[in-house]
Design an enzyme around this catalytic site. Sequence first.
Site, short mmCIF file in Angstrom:
data_model
loop_
_atom_site.label_atom_id
_atom_site.label_comp_id
_atom_site.label_asym_id
_atom_site.label_seq_id
_atom_site.Cartn_x
_atom_site.Cartn_y
_atom_site.Cartn_z
N HIS A 1 0.22 4.33 4.70
CA HIS A 1 -0.44 4.86 3.66
C HIS A 1 -0.10 6.49 3.54
O HIS A 1 0.31 6.79 2.59
CB HIS A 1 -2.03 4.98 3.86
N SER B 1 0.77 -1.17 0.18
CA SER B 1 -0.14 0.11 -0.01
C SER B 1 0.78 1.27 0.14
O SER B 1 0.49 2.33 -0.69
CB SER B 1 -1.08 -0.11 1.31
#
Length: 374
Positions: free
Chosen positions: A296, A237
């Site tokens: 993230h 991610s």
Amino acid sequence: MSRQSRNSRYEPINWHEIFQKIDSDGDGYILRSELKQYLLRTPVSEVPLSDDMVDSMLYHVDYDNDGFINLQEFYGLVNVPVDSKTRSIVQRTLVATAFSLAPRSQVSHGDRHYIAEYSCCPPPLLIPLLCTAQVGVFIYYAMTMGDVGPYSPVPWSSPLIYDPKRRLEMWRFISYMFLHAGYVHLLSNVVVALFVGIPLEMVHKWWRLLILYIAGVLAGSLAASLLDPKSYLVGASGGCYALIAAHLANIIINWAEMPFNWVRLVVLITLMATDIGVFAYMTLTNTASRVSYVAHLAGFVAGLLVGMVTLRNLREHKWEVVLKWVGLVIFLALITAAIIIHVFFPDLIGLYPPMPERRLSESLIKAPEPTVSV
């Protein structure tokens, strides 16, 4: 001797040189509308070229109808199938235009359209290859561990996973991107990478995307390790969010050349605002989660800062040059600071003592729950 006399009918004309003089930014293309204006406003005869005649000739030689004239099409214009008198006027006009233009500059065409830069030659291979590798690794561990589910298997003992006890095995700060905790996690990362990464790779080429992707993955693992030092880490991610942020960097540096720039900007801001909102809610309510929102955010910041440096800028302004170097300095400073803390001040963040030797049993390795960067 005048400039035009240098190119009289008794001397051979170097049409490649003429093309290069008109191609002011040296990118191998002359904007068709720009060339039309050159031909109309450079009188070399009592009978000037008409607007309709120039339009017809340029349309005839712009074989791919992309709005640009390349060298091959320019040769077609030189030998355009019209009467010899008109063809002579066209040739003399091109020569006069070339010698009347300012020296070649490094500034790109102001009205170059971003979509014209999309290219399938070479085809985009980096993002599909990365996704294929991630799927292959998932299948391997699913078969060897015999457990396939939405959130499993988690290969705790894999040499690829980021293990906080084995941080001296430095490749783990990047190699964890090949592991995923279940097919839901894998599918979400693969879809985002393909949907976001392939259009970027078609314009900006594979090596720029590789730098961006790795920067996001590394930033994600370093940030997650600093703020959640006891957790294991799997997933790509960080790299995916770097690609998303690269779109934002791309909009910033190519704003005037990019179609639907406001739409792209609103979509990106909405996506990030949603993720930040969920992270804030989970933090304020102390809700347990296996999602590393820190990874993230770090991947996004890395993609934004590195993207402004590595992505192609179709028309570079002075403020963009300053902005990209400031971004690069900030990124390098953050990465350097994180590495220094990991190496010299691990007690500040409560890291496990590094244990690179393989002496832990499988049962001990399976004890903690991993942080999964979905």
